[in-house]
Design an enzyme around this catalytic site. Structure first.
Site, short mmCIF file in Angstrom:
data_model
loop_
_atom_site.label_atom_id
_atom_site.label_comp_id
_atom_site.label_asym_id
_atom_site.label_seq_id
_atom_site.Cartn_x
_atom_site.Cartn_y
_atom_site.Cartn_z
N GLU A 120 -29.78 20.99 0.07
CA GLU A 120 -30.85 21.16 1.05
C GLU A 120 -30.24 20.92 2.42
O GLU A 120 -29.72 19.83 2.70
CB GLU A 120 -32.00 20.17 0.80
CG GLU A 120 -33.15 20.34 1.78
CD GLU A 120 -34.03 19.13 1.88
OE1 GLU A 120 -34.34 18.72 3.02
OE2 GLU A 120 -34.39 18.57 0.83
N CYS A 158 -36.19 16.76 7.70
CA CYS A 158 -35.79 18.14 7.43
C CYS A 158 -36.95 19.10 7.62
O CYS A 158 -36.75 20.31 7.76
CB CYS A 158 -35.24 18.27 6.01
SG CYS A 158 -36.35 17.62 4.74
#
Length: 507
Positions: free
Chosen positions: A246, A283
């Protein structure tokens, strides 16, 4: 490079605590081999046994909550309230995965009985999931508990039946050691092989780990550069292994003219709160805000951003990169600072910022389409729907995309939603991307560079699929089949039999 790591307090910039040794190549090899030796025992556990182990780890983490939170706060500066909530999310996920395992979700059993009179005849086929083997988990700095060495990747790998070797993040080395001690002790107390979990430290250890032949998969949360380097290592091995990274995400938000007219001031406050949450080190931070021409919110945005106080950045390197990237964005010929961020000495403190530009600036030019990790966002003003139709398909892949609309008949939303869905893993309407619910339906992933594989999620029960592989048995006598594939369902699992989903028997 020094042989040890030191904890550093982001508020003061001062090192504290005992030095932590970097893991040598020889130690990495020994730990990975031990994890491989522990793999058969973990894989052989029945679903109920795996569930019990998951619950035991959750209970151990909760029992040590005060010590874990205090140390994580000292190393991250994220605050006690945030970190207690993060630990509760972590333990809740272990509990959720336990229940999912106990009902058979992890094994995903499918049975198709033989049909000799079918055209063509069909043999007896039975499929289930088996664990990949030891997994290398790379801890993130921005979520030291939820995405750290005891976080979502570790929980998903454990419940899949995979041992874990976790690489500590350099920003929280002592927290990683403490979590490792708590987890290993919990495994041993509840009858699992303690070699099924270990922590390694140091940059070189991370490289040695992904290269080790005993490691069968990797999971990473962090920068695009770091994730790409590890993904290349995983793919370049003599036996390539799956790597689930990720990485970066801009998380665009499109606000329609009708939404501005209906609730413009409230949207400003909500956006700034989401953008600065956790010092913008999420994020899922909304880093790109599309506003219609003539929105009239410039002053309100600037006032709201200037009023925000944020936590210090996680480390000095991130602080420096934040200032440099914000300045780079504002240096674009068509961009300017609406609010210029700043940094402070004697710690890793920063102030939030805002950069503005016309949406036309990204039409055929991706110079502004790079994540600024921290509490600064880019506001783009679009002229009309036609301009959105041109620029939205040019956005890089992301974890999320959001539309703020007035009604379901909003014409701009009807255009923007399908375009954003093509470029993101989660589409949000009249909400904000920060905050990722741990549910069965969650998808925390997206097209590159959000992740290295957009088909998989790192949050929710779908995350477990990264660490298993299906095996089908054809025309195999029942006494040679795993218990989970027996006709009488001795383990009481949810299964799909001859195309019909059969729920787990009530307990």
């Amino acid at each position: 490079m020094a042989d040890t790591l030191r904890s550093v307090n982001p508020t003061t910039g001062e090192a504290f605590g005992d030095p932590i040794a970097r893991t040598t190549p020889e130690e990495v090899a020994r730990i990975a081999a031990a994890a491989r030796a522990a793999a058969p025992g973990l894989a052989a556990m029945r679903p109920a046994e795996r569930g019990a182990i998951m619950r035991a780890v959750a209970a151990a983490l909760t029992a040590h909550e005060d010590a874990i939170v205090a140390l994580a706060d000292a190393e991250s500066g994220l605050g006690e309230t945030r970190l207690r909530g993060e630990l509760a999310r972590t333990t809740g996920q272990f509990e959720q995965y336990a229940a999912y395992a106990e009902h058979g979700g992890v094994l995903d059993v499918v049975i198709d009985h033989a049909a000799p009179r079918a055209t063509p005849p069909r043999p007896d086929l039975r499929r289930w999931n088996t664990p990949l083997g030891p997994v290398a988990v790379y801890a993130a700095s921005n979520f030291p508990l939820a995405f750290g060495v005891a976080g979502t990747d570790t929980a998903a790998a454990f419940v899949a039946g995979c041992p874990v070797v976790a690489k500590a993040h350099a920003s929280q080395p002592a927290t990683a050691v403490l979590l490792g001690t708590v987890i290993t002790a919990a495994l041993e107390r509840h009858g699992a092989d303690p070699r099924a979990f270990a922590v390694v430290s140091g940059f070189q250890a991370g490289l040695d780990l992904i290269r080790d032949p005993n490691i069968k998969a990797g999971a990473f949360t962090g920068s695009i550069a770091g994730g790409r380097a590890l993904a290349d290592e995983a793919a370049g091995r003599p036996e390539p292994i799956p790597f689930y990274g990720e990485l970066g995400s801009l998380n665009p938000v499109v606000v329609t003219p009708e939404a501005v007219a209906q609730r413009g001031p409230g949207l400003v406050e909500e956006f700034v709160a989401s953008m600065t949450l956790g010092a913008g080190q999420f994020c899922t931070k909304p880093g790109l805000l599309f506003l219609p021409a003539g929105h009239g919110l410039d002053e309100a945005l600037a006032v709201a951003v200037r009023a925000k106080e944020v936590h210090p950045m996680l480390n000095g390197r991130i602080q420096e990169a934040y200032a440099a990237e914000a300045a780079r964005l504002a240096s674009h010929p068509q961009a300017r600072f609406a609010v210029e961020p700043s940094t402070a000495e004697g710690g890793f403190a920063v102030t939030p910022g805002l950069v503005t530009a016309p949406a036309a600036a990204i039409d055929g030019d991706d110079a502004l389409l790079h994540e600024c990790f921290g509490p600064t966002a880019l506001v783009l003003t679009y002229a009309d729907t036609a301009e959105l139709e041109r620029v939205l398909p040019q956005l890089p892949g992301g974890l999320t995309a959001t539309v703020q609309l007035a009604t379901s008949a909003d014409p701009v939303a009807q255009v923007a939603l399908p375009l954003l869905a093509e470029r993101s893993g989660r589409v949000i309407v009249n909400g904000w991307p920060t905050g990722v619910a741990v549910t069965h339906a969650q998808h925390h992933g997206g097209p590159w560079p959000a992740t290295t594989n957009a088909r998989y999620t790192s949050v929710g029960t779908g995350a477990i699929a990264r660490f298993v592989r299906p095996v089908a048995y054809q025309s195999t006598p029942e006494q040679l089949l795993p218990e989970a594939l027996h006709d009488d369902n001795p383990l009481g699992l949810q299964r799909r039999v001859d195309g019909v989903l059969e729920p787990a028997p009530s307990r």
